[in-house]
Design a protein around this motif. Structure first.
Motif, PDB file in Angstrom:
ATOM      1  N   ASP A 118     109.448  76.944  78.041  1.00 52.51           N
ATOM      2  CA  ASP A 118     110.327  76.126  78.863  1.00 52.51           C
ATOM      3  C   ASP A 118     111.596  75.859  78.063  1.00 52.51           C
ATOM      4  OD1 ASP A 118     111.401  73.245  79.669  1.00 52.51           O
ATOM      5  OD2 ASP A 118     110.286  74.003  81.385  1.00 52.51           O
ATOM      6  N   PRO A 119     112.769  76.165  78.620  1.00 50.06           N
ATOM      7  CA  PRO A 119     114.008  76.053  77.829  1.00 50.06           C
ATOM      8  C   PRO A 119     114.342  74.641  77.379  1.00 50.06           C
ATOM      9  CG  PRO A 119     114.503  76.445  80.155  1.00 50.06           C
ATOM     10  CD  PRO A 119     113.037  76.648  79.984  1.00 50.06           C
ATOM     11  N   ARG A 120     113.914  73.624  78.126  1.00 54.67           N
ATOM     12  CA  ARG A 120     114.250  72.248  77.760  1.00 54.67           C
ATOM     13  C   ARG A 120     113.138  71.568  76.977  1.00 54.67           C
ATOM     14  NH1 ARG A 120     117.944  68.511  78.393  1.00 54.67           N
ATOM     15  NH2 ARG A 120     117.412  66.305  78.641  1.00 54.67           N
ATOM     16  N   SER A 206     106.427  62.927  70.760  1.00 54.10           N
ATOM     17  CA  SER A 206     106.848  61.787  71.577  1.00 54.10           C
ATOM     18  C   SER A 206     108.111  62.099  72.365  1.00 54.10           C
ATOM     19  CB  SER A 206     107.081  60.560  70.694  1.00 54.10           C
ATOM     20  OG  SER A 206     105.882  60.137  70.081  1.00 54.10           O
ATOM     21  N   ASP A 207     109.057  62.824  71.750  1.00 54.23           N
ATOM     22  CA  ASP A 207     110.296  63.116  72.472  1.00 54.23           C
ATOM     23  C   ASP A 207     110.085  64.150  73.568  1.00 54.23           C
ATOM     24  OD1 ASP A 207     109.837  64.726  70.189  1.00 54.23           O
ATOM     25  OD2 ASP A 207     111.880  65.471  70.202  1.00 54.23           O
ATOM     26  N   GLN A 208     109.184  65.104  73.361  1.00 51.25           N
ATOM     27  CA  GLN A 208     108.878  66.052  74.430  1.00 51.25           C
ATOM     28  C   GLN A 208     108.217  65.343  75.609  1.00 51.25           C
ATOM     29  OE1 GLN A 208     106.798  68.768  71.613  1.00 51.25           O
ATOM     30  NE2 GLN A 208     107.764  70.408  72.783  1.00 51.25           N
ATOM     31  N   ALA A 209     107.299  64.416  75.318  1.00 49.51           N
ATOM     32  CA  ALA A 209     106.637  63.662  76.384  1.00 49.51           C
ATOM     33  C   ALA A 209     107.655  62.855  77.183  1.00 49.51           C
ATOM     34  CB  ALA A 209     105.565  62.744  75.796  1.00 49.51           C
ATOM     35  N   ASP A 240     109.291  67.581  63.592  1.00 44.24           N
ATOM     36  CA  ASP A 240     109.500  69.025  63.678  1.00 44.24           C
ATOM     37  C   ASP A 240     110.776  69.340  64.450  1.00 44.24           C
ATOM     38  OD1 ASP A 240     107.135  69.396  62.313  1.00 44.24           O
ATOM     39  OD2 ASP A 240     105.932  69.690  64.124  1.00 44.24           O
ATOM     40  N   ASP A 241     111.493  70.349  63.987  1.00 42.61           N
ATOM     41  CA  ASP A 241     112.701  70.774  64.690  1.00 42.61           C
ATOM     42  C   ASP A 241     112.666  72.249  65.085  1.00 42.61           C
ATOM     43  OD1 ASP A 241     113.022  72.047  62.277  1.00 42.61           O
ATOM     44  OD2 ASP A 241     114.768  70.891  61.641  1.00 42.61           O
ATOM     45  N   ASP A 242     111.469  72.874  64.989  1.00 43.22           N
ATOM     46  CA  ASP A 242     111.340  74.272  65.389  1.00 43.22           C
ATOM     47  C   ASP A 242     111.061  74.406  66.882  1.00 43.22           C
ATOM     48  OD1 ASP A 242     108.824  73.163  65.283  1.00 43.22           O
ATOM     49  OD2 ASP A 242     107.868  74.898  64.324  1.00 43.22           O
ATOM     50  N   ARG A 243     111.394  73.394  67.630  1.00 46.32           N
ATOM     51  CA  ARG A 243     111.249  73.338  69.089  1.00 46.32           C
ATOM     52  C   ARG A 243     112.420  72.519  69.617  1.00 46.32           C
ATOM     53  NH1 ARG A 243     110.486  68.159  69.578  1.00 46.32           N
ATOM     54  NH2 ARG A 243     109.430  67.003  67.926  1.00 46.32           N
ATOM     55  N   PRO A 244     112.697  72.570  70.924  1.00 44.29           N
ATOM     56  CA  PRO A 244     113.708  71.651  71.455  1.00 44.29           C
ATOM     57  C   PRO A 244     113.328  70.216  71.114  1.00 44.29           C
ATOM     58  CG  PRO A 244     113.139  73.314  73.082  1.00 44.29           C
ATOM     59  CD  PRO A 244     112.166  73.483  71.958  1.00 44.29           C
ATOM     60  N   HIS A 245     114.302  69.421  70.707  1.00 46.91           N
ATOM     61  CA  HIS A 245     113.991  68.074  70.241  1.00 46.91           C
ATOM     62  C   HIS A 245     115.175  67.146  70.490  1.00 46.91           C
ATOM     63  CE1 HIS A 245     115.908  70.306  66.975  1.00 46.91           C
ATOM     64  NE2 HIS A 245     116.363  69.149  66.499  1.00 46.91           N
ATOM     65  N   LEU A 246     114.949  65.863  70.321  1.00 43.86           N
ATOM     66  CA  LEU A 246     115.997  64.865  70.496  1.00 43.86           C
ATOM     67  C   LEU A 246     116.511  64.419  69.135  1.00 43.86           C
ATOM     68  CD1 LEU A 246     114.513  62.676  73.388  1.00 43.86           C
ATOM     69  CD2 LEU A 246     116.241  64.487  73.528  1.00 43.86           C
ATOM     70  N   GLY A 247     117.825  64.411  69.014  1.00 47.50           N
ATOM     71  CA  GLY A 247     118.445  63.974  67.782  1.00 47.50           C
ATOM     72  C   GLY A 247     118.929  62.536  67.886  1.00 47.50           C
ATOM     73  N   PRO A 248     119.796  62.095  66.977  1.00 45.63           N
ATOM     74  CA  PRO A 248     120.333  60.734  67.027  1.00 45.63           C
ATOM     75  C   PRO A 248     120.986  60.446  68.374  1.00 45.63           C
ATOM     76  CG  PRO A 248     120.882  61.786  64.939  1.00 45.63           C
ATOM     77  CD  PRO A 248     120.283  62.849  65.801  1.00 45.63           C
ATOM     78  N   ALA A 255     115.929  74.341  69.556  1.00 50.12           N
ATOM     79  CA  ALA A 255     115.085  74.606  68.388  1.00 50.12           C
ATOM     80  C   ALA A 255     115.930  75.189  67.263  1.00 50.12           C
ATOM     81  CB  ALA A 255     113.968  75.566  68.765  1.00 50.12           C
ATOM     82  N   GLU A 256     115.664  74.753  66.046  1.00 46.51           N
ATOM     83  CA  GLU A 256     116.365  75.281  64.880  1.00 46.51           C
ATOM     84  C   GLU A 256     115.581  76.441  64.280  1.00 46.51           C
ATOM     85  OE1 GLU A 256     117.499  72.377  62.034  1.00 46.51           O
ATOM     86  OE2 GLU A 256     118.310  70.973  63.531  1.00 46.51           O
ATOM     87  N   GLN A 257     116.313  77.451  63.839  1.00 46.90           N
ATOM     88  CA  GLN A 257     115.694  78.624  63.248  1.00 46.90           C
ATOM     89  C   GLN A 257     115.702  78.503  61.728  1.00 46.90           C
ATOM     90  OE1 GLN A 257     114.215  80.937  65.125  1.00 46.90           O
ATOM     91  NE2 GLN A 257     114.857  79.794  66.962  1.00 46.90           N
ATOM     92  N   HIS A 258     114.544  78.652  61.129  1.00 46.35           N
ATOM     93  CA  HIS A 258     114.417  78.585  59.673  1.00 46.35           C
ATOM     94  C   HIS A 258     113.928  79.930  59.150  1.00 46.35           C
ATOM     95  CE1 HIS A 258     114.951  74.230  59.765  1.00 46.35           C
ATOM     96  NE2 HIS A 258     114.073  74.191  60.754  1.00 46.35           N
ATOM     97  N   GLY A 259     114.112  80.147  57.864  1.00 44.89           N
ATOM     98  CA  GLY A 259     113.573  81.353  57.258  1.00 44.89           C
ATOM     99  C   GLY A 259     112.059  81.391  57.414  1.00 44.89           C
TER     100      GLY A 259
END
Length: 367
Positions: A118-120, A206-209, A240-248, A255-259
Motif C-alpha cells: 500500500d503506497p501510504r 502506532s503511526d501506521q494504525a 523504523d523508517d524502512d516503511r512509510p512513516h510519520l515524521g515531526p 520509506a527510507e532506503q538504507h544499505g
C-alpha cells in the motif's frame, strides 16, 4: 610497532566498552523486545559484554605481538587481505541489492493472513478472502471483507451504517492465533451488544494504525468508540523508517532506503541512539493524541488499551510514563499473566484476549 599499537588499542576499546555498557545504558539503547523476555535479553547482553571483554584482553595482551610479526614479515599479504575484505563487503552489498526487501515487519510475503503493498500505509491485508494458518496446533481462519477488516466470514462484512466500535493496532488486536470469536474486537462487541470493526494489520506501528484510522473512520456513519493498542514491548517498531512513516508534526514520509548490509546489521544489533528514541517518544505521543482527537471529532469515545505481560521492568515503566501518563491520554492498563500466551508464540491466548476485552468493555460501559 604501529600494528601492535593498533591491535592493542582495539582491545582496550573493547574492554572499556564492555565495562561502561552497564545494564542501565543497555536498557536505554536496546529497547524492550516483543520476541524476547527481559531476563533472556539481559542474559544475551551480559554474554556479549563478557565476550567483548575477553576478546579485548586477548588482543591487548596476547594477540598484538603475533599480529605485529605477521605485518612485519608479510606486509603485502596484509594489504591484499584488507583489499579483499573491502571488495567482499562491496560485492555483498551489490548482491543483496538484487534481493527485494520489504519492511522489517513484513519479511515473509506468503505468511497468512496475506498482505499486499500500500503506497501510504506500507501494506494492508488482501481483502475479500480467507486465509488459513496453523498456530499453537490449531487451524485458524482469517477472513476479511471487501474493506480489509477481519470478520467472521467473508460474506458477513462490516456495515458502516450501524453503530460501531473501531479497533486499531497490529497482530495482538487482530487476533493472531485466535479465532474471530476469540479476538479482542469480537469479544468486546459481544459484551456490549454492538458491531465491531477490526482495522488492525499485522506488523503495524502506532503511526501506521493512526493513518489507517484516518482513512477508514470517515466511512462510518455512527462511530461509538475508537480503541487503540499501545504496548511498550512494541515501541521499537515506531522508530523504523524502512516503511512509510510519520515524521515531526505528523508529516507523512516515504520509506527510507538504507544499505543492505547496514539494514542487516541493524536487524541483528538493534541499537538506538538517544536522539532516535526521543524522536520516537515525541512521535508516538503525538500519534496517540491525534488518534484520540480524531475519534472525539466524530463524536466517538476514545480509549487506548495497554496490555502488560508479566513483570514490569524499569525500562518499560519509564516509556509508559512518558508516553501515556505524562500526556494524560485515556488508557486502560491490563496486567496479564506471563504464561497466557499461545504455545510456541508470544501472542496472547484466548484467556489473555478475554482479560483485555473485559477491561475495555468495562471502561467503555462506565463511560
Amino acid at each position: 610497532m604501529i600494528a601492535e599499537i593498533a591491535v592493542a588499542s582495539i582491545g582496550i576499546a573493547l574492554l572499556v566498552f564492555a565495562i561502561l555498557a552497564n545494564q542501565r545504558w543497555l536498557d536505554r539503547h536496546f529497547l524492550p523486545s516483543w520476541f524476547l523476555p527481559h531476563h533472556l535479553y539481559v542474559l544475551i547482553e551480559s554474554s556479549v559484554r563478557v565476550g567483548m571483554a575477553t576478546v579485548g584482553v586477548s588482543l591487548a595482551l596476547f594477540v598484538r605481538a603475533p599480529v605485529g610479526r605477521v605485518v612485519t614479515s608479510a606486509p603485502a599479504h596484509v594489504v591484499l587481505s584488507a583489499v579483499a575484505a573491502t571488495l567482499a563487503f562491496g560485492a555483498s552489498e551489490l548482491v543483496l541489492r538484487r534481493v527485494h526487501l520489504r519492511a522489517a515487519e513484513w519479511q515473509l510475503p506468503d505468511e497468512e493472513p496475506r498482505r499486499r503493498g500500500d503506497p501510504r500505509l506500507g501494506w494492508t491485508f488482501v481483502p475479500a478472502r480467507t486465509g488459513h494458518n496453523t498456530i499453537g496446533g490449531r487451524a485458524i481462519d482469517y477472513s476479511f471483507d471487501s474493506a480489509g477488516y477481519r470478520v467472521r466470514r467473508v460474506d458477513e462484512p462490516v456495515d458502516p451504517e450501524r453503530p460501531t466500535i473501531l479497533f486499531t493496532g497490529e497482530s495482538v488486536m487482530l487476533g493472531e492465533g485466535l479465532t474471530w470469536e476469540e479476538s479482542i474486537p469480537a469479544q468486546v462487541g459481544a459484551m456490549l451488544g454492538m458491531q465491531s470493526a477490526n482495522l488492525a494489520v499485522h506488523g503495524f506501528s502506532s503511526d501506521q494504525a493512526y493513518l489507517r484510522l484516518q482513512m477508514e473512520l470517515p466511512r462510518f456513519r455512527r462511530p461509538v468508540a475508537v480503541v487503540s493498542l499501545f504496548m511498550v514491548a512494541l515501541f521499537g517498531r515506531n522508530l523504523d523508517d524502512d516503511r512509510p512513516h510519520l515524521g515531526p508534526g505528523l508529516v507523512w514520509l516515504p520509506a527510507e532506503q538504507h544499505g543492505r548490509l547496514a539494514s542487516l546489521a541493524a536487524l541483528l544489533v538493534p541499537y538506538r541512539t538517544d536522539e532516535t528514541v526521543e524522536r520516537g517518544v515525541t512521535m508516538t505521543r503525538a500519534v496517540l493524541r491525534a488518534t484520540v482527537d480524531l475519534a472525539r471529532a466524530r463524536g466517538a469515545d476514545a480509549l487506548i488499551v495497554a496490555p502488560q505481560f508479566g513483570r514490569v521492568e524499569q525500562a518499560e515503566q519509564v516509556l509508559r510514563r512518558r508516553i501515556l501518563d505524562e500526556t494524560g491520554l485515556p488508557y486502560v492498563w491490563v496486567e496479564i499473566d506471563a504464561g497466557w500466551r499461545l504455545p510456541w508464540d508470544r501472542h496472547p491466548n484466548a484467556r489473555a484476549a478475554r482479560a483485555i476485552a473485559t477491561a475495555v468493555a468495562d471502561r467503555l460501559r462506565a463511560r
